[in-house]
Design an enzyme around this catalytic site. Structure first.
Site, PDB file in Angstrom:
ATOM      1  N   CYS B  92       0.674  -1.116   0.072  1.00 38.73           N
ATOM      2  CA  CYS B  92      -0.043   0.019  -0.086  1.00 38.73           C
ATOM      3  C   CYS B  92       0.867   0.972  -0.154  1.00 38.73           C
ATOM      4  CB  CYS B  92      -1.086  -0.035   1.111  1.00 38.73           C
ATOM      5  SG  CYS B  92      -0.036   0.250   2.914  1.00 38.73           S
ATOM      6  N   CYS B  95       4.190   1.709   2.243  1.00 36.20           N
ATOM      7  CA  CYS B  95       5.178   1.149   1.881  1.00 36.20           C
ATOM      8  C   CYS B  95       5.999   2.154   0.886  1.00 36.20           C
ATOM      9  CB  CYS B  95       5.155  -0.266   1.034  1.00 36.20           C
ATOM     10  SG  CYS B  95       4.308  -1.308   1.842  1.00 36.20           S
ATOM     11  N   ASP B 499       0.728 -28.635  -8.800  1.00 38.96           N
ATOM     12  CA  ASP B 499       2.245 -29.033  -8.596  1.00 38.96           C
ATOM     13  C   ASP B 499       2.595 -29.018  -7.094  1.00 38.96           C
ATOM     14  OD1 ASP B 499       5.162 -29.541  -9.103  1.00 38.96           O
ATOM     15  OD2 ASP B 499       5.214 -27.670  -8.502  1.00 38.96           O
ATOM     16  N   ASP B 676       4.620 -24.135 -10.442  1.00 37.80           N
ATOM     17  CA  ASP B 676       5.775 -22.918 -10.523  1.00 37.80           C
ATOM     18  C   ASP B 676       6.919 -23.100 -11.177  1.00 37.80           C
ATOM     19  OD1 ASP B 676       6.579 -24.826  -8.857  1.00 37.80           O
ATOM     20  OD2 ASP B 676       7.692 -23.481  -7.584  1.00 37.80           O
ATOM     21  N   ASP B 680       7.130 -27.320 -14.783  1.00 31.88           N
ATOM     22  CA  ASP B 680       5.698 -27.420 -14.882  1.00 31.88           C
ATOM     23  C   ASP B 680       5.185 -26.772 -16.273  1.00 31.88           C
ATOM     24  OD1 ASP B 680       5.315 -28.663 -12.519  1.00 31.88           O
ATOM     25  OD2 ASP B 680       5.556 -26.793 -11.514  1.00 31.88           O
TER      26      ASP B 680
END
Lengths: 50, 784
Positions: B92, B95, B499, B676, B680
């Site tokens: 947000c 930061c 996965d 990931d 994959d």
């Protein structure tokens, strides 16, 4: 008729100025971080002077 | 402590002060990373951050990859160094404030500006490039992660197009406002003389024509491009309608006729452009992520020339047979064979294996692996397009080709729609002119009204508006949609294949609790481990905060660490008796402080925080869930049992994964693949729809339709939910525009609608469609 000849250019010039201002702000990157700008204004108070 | 009564503790007593993840009662932090970040923020006196933020912070992560920031710095002749960084972990505006405040205190930093929309930081300082690492470390302590990128790698075309659209919108808005004012005068002024009316028409034409030409350019360009390619798109009827309106109005003005509708054309343009700009903006976000990934791949490679000098050259310029130097922590850019150096390699990108693998001279290495231990010297065997990495990318692209048969709904509808519109308008003109025998101007007027009213704006907006709102909505929950047809495909999903490593689990080792372990031994081991970059060492060191790095630790790559008599490392290195210790069930480290006692540190790859909960919910909602992993049988079985997945397959290589997906597709299932790793990627591309975590391999993210951020899996459920609701809204919207056309078109054909009324009706139908789409945007606020 005479008033029109004055008022139409006046209205045009006024809105042309607005258009130019818009184009300038676009060129200078004012629209690049709309999300940040919205919140940034609330935070500036405590930022130390550079 | 008053200002630190932050949102996390107020909302929920058992939540981590930094990242708001649930923690055991009485504990303030979920992990040492969060504690470290909190202490760093407090130490800088910027506690206000916790009071100001509107979203919990991201959990700091240490994946052990060292970025070479200094080589990405641009130093200008005036001595100003500039570094462009992507920041991960911005949740947000607070930061942004935190990062900028931290840099504002650094003496040499001239400017630090964070763009909240794009998550980029531009850092400028006076001095040399070498300060980069130290400067980045300042904010990295706060829990953000930084990735350098070269802005010139990003295509500027997208940004330029966005700005062009905004400029055209501004011009159209300016002209529409002025011309509307003049037109209003003509309509209201019934006692106006013909000379005044002509004057007003001429002024309208002078403002309107150039603006129509300029603001219409995006539509003309797109329409001409489509016609050249032998297709018809949404812009063809729009371009024709606007041109006809402008031409007719000009001819009326010249022969001082009663009808000039420049305002109708301009208002239409203004609304269309505004819609298109918003659409492009939402899509830009997804595009930026993809560009970011491409930019990351362009890291330079250090090549040793025959004279023994090291030179950093672009990865494309490396030839097979070159000698390449790879520093510790660096990503390997080419396929090759190790000439010298013993080290550990992080092969997760290539093999999906989460633990590092030892490597010695003679072993092959592949582009994409990360050198964790000692410096390596390689002889390149394959570079650029010949690497295994490139091969897998090609595999992905081939599989993605199969997806191009999906055409976005709006495109499909337009193909049928555009010819109908033009034929109706032409028939209107011919009918009025020949059958009824009115003036050609009047016939033309009715034809133009028909064109404007059928202008498929509502239809054109029906799908994109829902898509824009849906992607905005998803973005808020940390999901980036990358593909225009992804929402439609996601709505059809009935089976979800996960996965394991890095998807259901966090993909990094975490020290398992062991009550038998003495606190002192743990501390000692952590201080030794802090000297090493090995992932297990880092995981061990991370369990104790403020761990002091032991002095004099010697690293034996691929084996372990020694400190005087003490040893920390693998079973063989510490000489653990297999019979006494029992078989190794997972990753482990052994400690021998020199007194012969062997202490075991076992690690596990823990499931994501909400994995079990999410999977249970998905199953309740009627999805079939399956686990497909390249890992060993026992591990996969255990994870499947823990999460309640009955259908699982282990030891599947990339081809086997893709084959399983083909099998499911053949049996009529629409599969969502969540994965990931690089291994994959082919499966992600082959699936009906696919999703990858933001921590996943670059290639996996490129292959996936959507990328989700955050530590949890709940994004999967959220994504499917939004996709299904979006499908309903799209159907609703299309139905609404068809009903509108069915009522309005006959009225226009019969001559009851003037062009301004048509423009008004058209706009209101568009507004209806957009408002309808906005219903999707109502977010559930989990925390206020």
């Amino acid at each position: 008729m005479d008033t029109l000849l004055i008022l139409i250019p006046v209205a045009l010039v006024a809105s042309l100025l607005a258009l130019v201002a818009f184009l300038w702000s676009l060129r200078s990157g004012q629209y690049e971080d709309l999300d940040g700008a919205a919140s940034r204004i609330l935070f500036d108070d405590e930022k130390p002077k550079r | 402590m008053a200002p630190l009564d932050d949102l996390a503790t107020r909302a929920d007593a058992a939540a981590c002060v930094h990242c708001a993840a649930p923690v055991a009662p009485g504990t303030r932090f979920c992990c040492t990373g969060c504690e470290g970040a909190y202490e760093a923020v407090k130490g800088l006196g910027l506690d206000a951050f916790y009071a100001r933020r509107t979203a919990p912070s991201a959990k700091p992560q240490d994946d052990g990859v060292i970025q070479d920031y200094a080589s990405r710095v641009n130093v200008s002749p005036e001595g100003v160094a500039t570094l462009h960084l992507m920041v991960e972990g911005i949740t947000c505006a607070a930061c942004v404030w935190l990062i900028e405040s931290v840099y504002a205190r650094e003496p040499d930093v001239l400017d630090a500006r964070v763009n909240l929309s794009t998550g980029r930081l531009v850092l400028k300082w006076k001095g040399d490039a070498a300060r980069a690492d130290a400067l980045v470390a300042v904010a990295a302590k706060l829990g953000f992660r930084f990735v350098p990128f070269d802005p010139s790698c990003l295509t500027r075309a997208g940004d330029a197009e966005e700005r062009d659209l905004l400029r055209a919108t501004g011009v159209a808005g300016f002209a529409a406002g002025n011309v509307m004012m003049l037109s209003l005068a003509v309509w209201v002024g019934s006692d106006m003389g013909p000379a005044t009316k002509d004057l007003l028409h001429w002024v309208s034409a002078l403002i309107g024509l150039p603006c129509i030409f300029y603001a219409g350019l995006p539509f003309y360009r797109s329409a001409i491009g489509a016609l050249r390619g032998g297709r018809v798109n949404m812009d063809v009827p729009i371009a024709v309608g606007i041109t006809m309106t402008a031409a007719m109005s000009l001819s009326e003005t010249i022969r001082s006729g009663p009808y000039a509708y420049f305002d109708a054309a301009l208002t239409l343009l203004f609304f269309l452009l505004a819609g298109r700009y918003l659409d492009r903006r939402a899509r830009g976000k997804a595009r930026e992520t993809a560009e970011h990934l491409l930019a990351l791949r362009a890291a330079p490679v250090t090549v040793i020339d025959p004279e023994g000098r090291a030179r950093a050259i672009p990865v494309d310029a490396v030839k097979a047979g070159d000698f390449v130097q790879v520093a510790a922590g660096e990503r390997i850019g080419v396929d090759g064979e190790i000439l010298s150096g013993v080290t550990d390699l992080d092969t997760s990108l290539v093999t999906g294996e989460s633990l590092p693998r030892g490597a010695k001279p003679g072993d092959p290495v592949f582009a994409g692996m990360i050198n964790l231990g000692a410096p390596l010297r390689l002889r390149a065997t394959a570079t650029g397009e010949n690497t295994l990495l490139a091969e897998i990318v090609r595999l992905v692209e081939a599989a993605e080709g199969g997806r191009s048969r999906f055409v976005a709904i709006s495109e499909r509808v337009t193909r049928l729609y555009a010819p109908v519109v033009h034929i109706t308008a032409l028939a209107t003109f011919l009918g009025w002119y020949f059958l009824i025998g009115v003036d050609w101007q009047v016939a033309m007027l009715y034809a133009v009204a028909t064109l404007i009213i059928t202008c498929p704006c509502a239809l054109g907006l029906a799908v994109p508006s829902v898509q824009v709102v849906a992607s905005g909505r998803l973005l808020k929950s940390g999901v980036l949609l990358k593909n225009a047809t992804a929402l439609e495909r996601l709505a059809q999903i009935d089976t979800i294949v996960f996965d394991k490593t890095g998807t259901l689990t966090q993909g990094r080792p975490v020290l398992a609790d062991d009550p038998a372990r003495a606190k002192d031994d743990h501390r000692f081991a952590a201080s030794m481990a802090a000297a090493s970059r090995h992932p297990l060492s880092r995981a061990l060191a991370a369990t104790i905060r403020d761990v002091s790095v032991a002095v004099g630790v010697v690293e034996h790559p691929g084996q372990g660490l020694t400190l005087g008599q003490a040893k920390l490392g693998s079973r063989a290195f510490v000489r653990v008796d297999d019979v006494l210790a029992g078989p190794a069930t997972g990753p482990e480290l052994w400690l021998d402080r020199g007194d012969g006692r062997k202490i075991r540190f076992a690690f596990e790859d823990a499931p994501r925080d909400d994995a079990a909960e999410t999977i249970a919910r998905l199953m309740r909602e009627g999805y079939a869930v399956e686990l497909l992993s390249g890992d060993r049988r026992e591990t996969v079985r255990d994870v499947a049992a823990m999460l309640g997945i009955s259908e699982w397959r282990a030891e599947a290589n990339p081809a086997a994964k893709a084959a399983r997906l083909a099998e499911l597709a053949a049996s009529g299932r629409n599969v969502l693949m969540v994965g990931d790793g690089l291994n994959d990627a082919p499966a992600l591309a082959a699936a009906h729809a696919s999703l990858s975590p933001a921590t996943g391999a670059d290639v996996a993210q490129v292959a996936a339709d959507a990328v989700f951020q955050g530590a949890g899996l709940s994004a999967v459920g959220e994504l499917l939910d939004v996709a299904r609701r979006a499908r309903e809204l799209v159907r609703h919207n299309i139905a609404a525009s068809i009903v509108y056309n069915a009522l309005a078109v006959p009225a226009a054909v019969l001559g009851y609608v003037t062009p301004p009324l048509a423009a008004f009706l058209m706009s209101s139908s568009s507004i209806y469609v957009v408002v309808n789409a906005l219903r999707l945007g109502r977010t559930r606020w989990t925390r206020s």
